[in-house]
Design a protein around this motif. Structure first.
Motif, short mmCIF file in Angstrom:
data_model
loop_
_atom_site.label_atom_id
_atom_site.label_comp_id
_atom_site.label_asym_id
_atom_site.label_seq_id
_atom_site.Cartn_x
_atom_site.Cartn_y
_atom_site.Cartn_z
N LYS A 130 0.86 -1.20 0.00
CA LYS A 130 0.00 0.00 0.00
C LYS A 130 0.90 1.25 0.00
O LYS A 130 0.83 2.11 0.88
CB LYS A 130 -0.95 0.00 1.19
N GLY A 131 1.73 1.29 -1.03
CA GLY A 131 2.80 2.26 -1.08
C GLY A 131 2.46 3.59 -1.70
O GLY A 131 1.29 3.95 -1.86
N VAL A 132 3.52 4.30 -2.05
CA VAL A 132 3.40 5.68 -2.49
C VAL A 132 4.25 5.88 -3.75
O VAL A 132 5.39 5.39 -3.81
CB VAL A 132 3.92 6.65 -1.40
N VAL A 133 3.70 6.60 -4.71
CA VAL A 133 4.46 7.04 -5.87
C VAL A 133 4.49 8.56 -5.86
O VAL A 133 3.44 9.20 -5.70
CB VAL A 133 3.82 6.55 -7.19
N VAL A 134 5.69 9.12 -6.00
CA VAL A 134 5.83 10.57 -6.15
C VAL A 134 6.53 10.82 -7.48
O VAL A 134 7.66 10.38 -7.69
CB VAL A 134 6.64 11.21 -5.01
N ASN A 135 5.83 11.50 -8.38
CA ASN A 135 6.38 11.84 -9.68
C ASN A 135 6.88 13.28 -9.66
O ASN A 135 6.16 14.18 -9.23
CB ASN A 135 5.31 11.70 -10.76
N ALA A 222 13.06 18.47 -2.04
CA ALA A 222 13.15 17.14 -1.44
C ALA A 222 12.28 17.01 -0.19
O ALA A 222 11.70 15.96 0.06
CB ALA A 222 14.60 16.81 -1.10
N SER A 223 12.18 18.07 0.58
CA SER A 223 11.39 18.00 1.81
C SER A 223 9.91 17.80 1.50
O SER A 223 9.19 17.14 2.25
CB SER A 223 11.59 19.26 2.66
N VAL A 224 9.45 18.34 0.36
CA VAL A 224 8.05 18.15 -0.03
C VAL A 224 7.84 16.72 -0.52
O VAL A 224 6.82 16.09 -0.22
CB VAL A 224 7.65 19.17 -1.10
N VAL A 225 8.80 16.20 -1.28
CA VAL A 225 8.72 14.80 -1.70
C VAL A 225 8.67 13.89 -0.47
O VAL A 225 7.84 12.96 -0.40
CB VAL A 225 9.92 14.43 -2.58
N ALA A 226 9.52 14.15 0.50
CA ALA A 226 9.55 13.32 1.71
C ALA A 226 8.22 13.40 2.47
O ALA A 226 7.76 12.38 3.01
CB ALA A 226 10.71 13.75 2.60
N PHE A 227 7.63 14.57 2.52
CA PHE A 227 6.31 14.69 3.16
C PHE A 227 5.28 13.82 2.45
O PHE A 227 4.53 13.06 3.09
CB PHE A 227 5.86 16.15 3.16
N LEU A 228 5.24 13.90 1.11
CA LEU A 228 4.24 13.13 0.37
C LEU A 228 4.47 11.63 0.50
O LEU A 228 3.53 10.84 0.39
CB LEU A 228 4.27 13.53 -1.11
N ALA A 229 5.72 11.23 0.75
CA ALA A 229 6.03 9.81 0.94
C ALA A 229 5.70 9.31 2.33
O ALA A 229 5.69 8.10 2.57
CB ALA A 229 7.51 9.57 0.65
N SER A 230 5.39 10.22 3.24
CA SER A 230 5.25 9.87 4.65
C SER A 230 3.79 9.63 5.04
O SER A 230 2.86 10.04 4.33
CB SER A 230 5.80 11.00 5.51
N PRO A 231 3.56 8.99 6.19
CA PRO A 231 2.20 8.80 6.69
C PRO A 231 1.48 10.12 6.96
O PRO A 231 0.24 10.14 7.03
CB PRO A 231 2.41 8.02 7.98
N GLN A 232 2.23 11.21 7.13
CA GLN A 232 1.58 12.51 7.36
C GLN A 232 0.72 12.93 6.17
O GLN A 232 -0.18 13.76 6.31
CB GLN A 232 2.64 13.58 7.62
N ALA A 233 1.00 12.37 4.99
CA ALA A 233 0.23 12.70 3.79
C ALA A 233 -0.72 11.58 3.42
O ALA A 233 -1.06 11.39 2.25
CB ALA A 233 1.18 12.99 2.63
N SER A 234 -1.17 10.83 4.41
CA SER A 234 -1.95 9.61 4.15
C SER A 234 -3.27 9.86 3.42
O SER A 234 -3.84 8.93 2.81
CB SER A 234 -2.23 8.88 5.46
#
Length: 249
Positions: A130-135, A222-234
């Protein structure tokens, strides 16, 4: 830093320099085990040296067999994939009269076809996790520059893919989002095919469109990418985050 990505596994394409290198460090510092890919081993080694939990794999995103090899290596090494950051890209400046088929294919093979194939190959692992893709797209998808029509079109395609996949994969619990950097101070500026004077002139023109009146830094994207990859952006999927110092998206 909080280990909010502990036990997660991430792949970052184009992870040897610029935004990709910064993303790899941010994810590793948040607890993820990170695989960076790219074409040049020397710079990949430098990226991997940022953190003990970053490893590298020489792979060309434009080659379908390399996409399969990347996923096979991640499966063999970790048995899972939680985060895929499709960051690899090329940004040549070519006016329309020179936008011949080889140029168009070259840009789309990296920026679009390669992104599609790697995501397709990775999808079984992403579904399991149940992962995440960030383009990683670009503000030029919405506000194209002259002499960059093919690049702008390729990044517009990335946004369309992001929005479509977000709807398609939501039932599987897979989130898909896009980050659209504005002018970021990265080596990609040196790969436009322009000379030093032309690059300086282009930078000046670009800065006139940026209310913050400066180039961004890789860490800021990069910090925005990391946010979107995190549970905080669930609860975030199908979104486009512009990181452009006020550049209009």
């Amino acid at each position: 830093m909080s280990k909010k990505l502990e036990s997660k596994v991430a792949v970052v394409t184009g992870g040897s320099t610029g935004i990709g290198r910064a993303v790899a460090r941010h994810l590793a510092e948040a607890g993820a085990r990170v695989v960076v890919t790219g074409r040049h081993e020397a710079t990949l080694k430098e990226s991997a040296a940022q953190h003990p939990d970053i490893v590298y794999l020489v792979a060309d995103v434009a080659q379908p067999e390399d996409a399969a090899r990347t996923v096979d290596e991640v499966r063999r090494r970790y048995g899972r994939l939680d985060i895929l950051v499709n960051n690899a890209g090329v940004a040549p400046m070519v006016p329309l009269p020179d936008a011949k088929p080889d140029h168009v294919r070259g840009v789309f093979d990296v920026n679009v076809s390669g992104l599609i194939e790697l995501t397709r190959q990775a999808l079984p692992l992403l579904r399991d996790a149940k992962g995440v893709v960030v383009n990683v797209a670009s503000v030029v998808a919405d506000r194209p520059f002259a002499n960059m029509s093919v690049y702008a079109a390729s990044k517009a395609a990335v946004l369309a893919l992001t929005r479509s996949w977000a709807k398609e994969l939501a039932p599987d619990g897979v989130r898909v989002n896009a980050v659209s950097p504005g002018p970021i101070e990265t080596p990609i500026f040196g790969k436009t095919g322009l000379g030093p004077e032309q690059l300086e002139a282009m930078s000046s023109r670009i800065l006139q469109e940026v209310p913050a009146n400066r180039l961004g830094q890789p860490d800021e994207a990069a910090s925005v990418v990391a946010f979107l990859a995190s549970p905080q952006a669930s609860y975030v999927t199908g979104a486009q985050y512009t990181v452009g110092g006020g550049s209009e998206a």
